[in-house]
Design a protein around this motif. Structure first.
Motif, mmCIF file in Angstrom:
data_model
loop_
_atom_site.group_PDB
_atom_site.id
_atom_site.type_symbol
_atom_site.label_atom_id
_atom_site.label_comp_id
_atom_site.label_asym_id
_atom_site.label_seq_id
_atom_site.Cartn_x
_atom_site.Cartn_y
_atom_site.Cartn_z
ATOM 1 N N LEU A 32 0.850 -1.333 -0.022
ATOM 2 C CA LEU A 32 -0.062 -0.100 -0.097
ATOM 3 C C LEU A 32 0.942 1.223 0.167
ATOM 4 N N SER A 33 1.799 1.331 0.607
ATOM 5 C CA SER A 33 2.748 2.413 0.775
ATOM 6 C C SER A 33 3.483 2.725 -0.640
ATOM 7 N N GLU A 34 3.879 1.518 -1.377
ATOM 8 C CA GLU A 34 4.708 1.941 -2.599
ATOM 9 C C GLU A 34 3.486 2.221 -3.708
ATOM 10 N N GLY A 35 2.250 1.992 -3.298
ATOM 11 C CA GLY A 35 1.119 2.782 -4.144
ATOM 12 C C GLY A 35 0.913 4.185 -3.623
ATOM 13 N N ARG A 36 1.447 4.575 -2.449
ATOM 14 C CA ARG A 36 0.979 5.817 -1.951
ATOM 15 C C ARG A 36 -0.429 5.719 -1.398
ATOM 16 N N GLN A 37 -0.829 4.558 -1.137
ATOM 17 C CA GLN A 37 -2.100 4.564 -0.456
ATOM 18 C C GLN A 37 -2.080 4.520 1.026
ATOM 19 N N TYR A 38 -1.521 5.327 1.560
ATOM 20 C CA TYR A 38 -1.380 5.758 3.033
ATOM 21 C C TYR A 38 -2.569 5.695 4.044
ATOM 22 N N ARG A 39 -3.720 6.067 3.456
ATOM 23 C CA ARG A 39 -4.939 6.105 4.273
ATOM 24 C C ARG A 39 -5.319 4.572 4.388
ATOM 25 N N GLU A 40 -5.292 3.818 3.322
ATOM 26 C CA GLU A 40 -5.699 2.421 3.336
ATOM 27 C C GLU A 40 -4.569 1.719 4.391
ATOM 28 N N LEU A 60 9.378 -2.928 10.733
ATOM 29 C CA LEU A 60 8.965 -1.646 9.670
ATOM 30 C C LEU A 60 10.199 -0.936 9.279
ATOM 31 N N PRO A 61 10.557 -0.998 7.958
ATOM 32 C CA PRO A 61 11.592 0.181 7.305
ATOM 33 C C PRO A 61 11.194 1.490 7.516
ATOM 34 N N LEU A 62 11.385 2.110 8.681
ATOM 35 C CA LEU A 62 10.783 3.530 8.959
ATOM 36 C C LEU A 62 11.671 4.503 7.989
ATOM 37 N N ASP A 63 12.800 4.207 7.648
ATOM 38 C CA ASP A 63 13.486 5.329 6.749
ATOM 39 C C ASP A 63 12.700 5.538 5.383
ATOM 40 N N LEU A 64 12.230 4.304 4.888
ATOM 41 C CA LEU A 64 11.323 4.592 3.780
ATOM 42 C C LEU A 64 10.349 5.564 3.920
ATOM 43 N N LEU A 65 9.650 5.131 4.878
ATOM 44 C CA LEU A 65 8.197 6.064 5.238
ATOM 45 C C LEU A 65 8.788 7.779 5.527
ATOM 46 N N LEU A 66 9.893 7.788 6.043
ATOM 47 C CA LEU A 66 10.348 9.266 6.327
ATOM 48 C C LEU A 66 10.736 9.943 5.259
#
Length: 531
Positions: A32-40, A60-66
């Motif tokens: 979902l994060s790769e597709g930028r579907q952060y709300r889902e 969780l790979p937090l650096d990718l979210l940051l």
């Protein structure tokens, strides 16, 4: 038809299945994060139980979210909100400070539109989960501000005659004076034969000293007085002051380099070697200020925040970046409003009188921009030198009482508070002639082509008023300080006031006419700017 049923049933079945397996939850969140579907993705996090949530956060790979902030703010907020709601013990090892500093970096150089709206809820959830972050940000912001102030002490210094010269030149002159004096003293000692290679100890015995006559005592007095006159000169006592000045500059530069190093670690793309250190640190200090403001009041519910404006009560915030250990209370509100009124009168009345006096000087009558810069520099220098004087007085008391200058013991801190309390109580009668002369001389030293300024009494009175008020304000229990961000960017209504004669069609700041007054991280009096 079968495919349609699968598409309808699929998401619901997957959602229930993922809530039971940390590995599948993590895989689902990454997709979902790769597709930028952060709300889902946030919806998935909101359904996780304590054990699954702990396992997911650990991997969780937090650096990718940051890297994807502010777009990923919604997902990160859901993690911290869920952690706070579940209140798991012990707390999972979440690098919340890393998240906070990434947000500071974003607000230090804001390029994304709608950055505040996207990150407000994340910061409030972060502050609720990790309340200690506020103090960390305050301390770092204070170190940035102190480092910027330290950059301003590398100007000219005064020699024994009161002239403004470079510190290195003053040290060389003073050392040469010491060398010459010591050579003369050694020559005099050799003449007096008071120092010999093989001195007989018997000559200094107690019985021998009691047996000397009047003539010997008289000659000894003359010899010692001659040496004392030679060595105990007021001019020779300036070396200690110059060495202390040099030590202060060294410590200030160490602090600047430490802060710049911290910025480099926070933002590898900051290009710290090519940017002015002051601008870089002020940007990150502003980032800390914005983040602290968006976190809302300490101990308050998420969603509440301070309003910053010209009429905000200066004592209303819970903490200050320059509070020096004092606590504000309701009894200080009247004093605060009085200080702000005096600062307003300094701009409206004293500055106007000084500007009128400068208009009457033929040499600078038509240099409108220069006259404004002169008066602006004097108020800024007054606050800067008064702050330096206060810190020196605290250190002098430590030095006299033989307290380590870097001590943080409760006894030493109590001594510092007592000194500051004394300075607060004697602020109106404290002698400030040295600072007034320094402000006047520093400004005039850069304007040699305008000697008429030296004989302008209203300008002298204006400097005296600036220094006296600055001294009172920085010695308040909740000290006032100037906002040192003078970048000519766009007008910010929360701390900039447009001059009545400025161009109202433009929001681009052309010049600062009067600095903003701050207290407790809030703007007590807006900066007056020309657009």
């Amino acid at each position: 038809m079968a495919d349609s049923r699968e598409r309808i049933r699929g998401p619901s079945r997957d959602g229930r299945e993922f809530l039971t397996s940390p590995r599948q939850v993590l895989r689902r969140l990454m997709l979902l994060s790769e597709g930028r579907q952060y709300r889902e993705a946030a919806g998935v996090v909101g359904r996780l139980g304590p054990s699954v949530l702990r396992s997911v956060i650990a991997e969780l790979p937090l650096d990718l979210l940051l890297e994807h902030l502010p777009h990923s703010a919604y997902l990160l907020e859901s993690f911290f909100t869920r952690l706070t709601t579940l209140n798991t013990t012990p707390k999972p090892d979440v690098p919340s400070e890393t998240v906070a500093w990434q947000l500071v970096r974003l607000f230090a150089n804001p390029h994304e539109s709608g950055l505040r709206q996207r990150c407000t809820r994340l910061l409030q959830a972060l502050a609720q989960y990790e309340p200690g972050l506020r103090q960390t940000l305050r301390e770092r912001r204070r170190s940035f501000d102190n480092a910027v102030q330290g950059l301003g002490v590398h100007g000219l210094t005064t020699d024994a005659s009161g002239q403004l010269i470079s510190l290195h030149v003053a040290l060389k002159t003073e050392l040469q004076r010491h060398v010459d004096t010591y050579k003369m003293a050694i020559h005099k000692l050799e003449e007096l034969s008071m120092v010999t290679v093989n001195q007989d100890p018997a000559h200094s015995s107690h019985q021998r000293l009691l047996a000397i006559n009047y003539g010997d005592i008289q000659q000894r007095l003359i010899d010692n007085k001659t040496l004392l006159t030679m060595l105990d000169k007021p001019a020779l006592k300036q070396l200690q002051t110059l060495v202390e000045n040099l030590s202060t500059r060294v410590e200030n530069d160490k602090e600047v380099l430490t802060c710049v190093g911290q910025v480099r670690r926070l933002d590898a793309q900051a290009l710290v070697e090519k940017r002015p250190a002051a601008g870089l640190l002020m940007n990150f200090s502003r980032g800390c200020e914005v983040v602290l403001h968006m976190m809302g009041p300490e101990g308050g519910p998420p969603g509440s925040s301070h309003s910053i404006g010209k009429t905000t009560p200066p004592g209303g915030a819970s903490t200050s970046s320059c509070s020096d250990g004092y606590h504000s209370d309701d009894s200080g509100s009247d004093d605060s409003s009085e200080m702000v009124s005096l600062y307003r009168n300094l701009y409206v009345e004293n500055r106007a009188d000084a500007l009128e006096a400068l208009d009457s000087l033929p040499q600078i009558k038509h240099a409108h921009s220069l006259k404004g810069k002169i008066l602006f520099s004097m108020i800024v220098l007054s606050f800067r030198l008064c702050h330096g004087m206060r810190e020196r007085k605290v250190l002098e008391v430590r030095r006299v009482l033989n307290c380590p200058l870097d001590s943080s013991s409760e006894t030493t801190l109590s001594l510092d508070r007592s000194v500051r309390q004394h300075l607060f109580e004697t602020a109106e009668s404290f002698p400030l002639g040295e600072i007034e002369r320094s402000v006047f001389n520093q400004v005039l030293s850069t304007l040699h082509e305008y000697p008429c300024l030296e004989s302008c009494p209203p300008l002298t009175h204006y400097v005296s008023a600036c220094v006296r008020l600055a001294w009172r304000m920085i010695n308040q229990k909740a000290p006032y300080y100037l906002d040192m961000d003078f970048n000519l960017g766009f007008l910010r209504p929360e701390k900039h006031e447009r001059h009545p004669q400025a161009d109202r069609r433009s929001d681009l700041i052309k010049a600062f006419l009067w600095p903003a007054l701050m207290q407790n991280n809030q703007c007590a009096f807006k900066a007056v700017v020309a657009t």
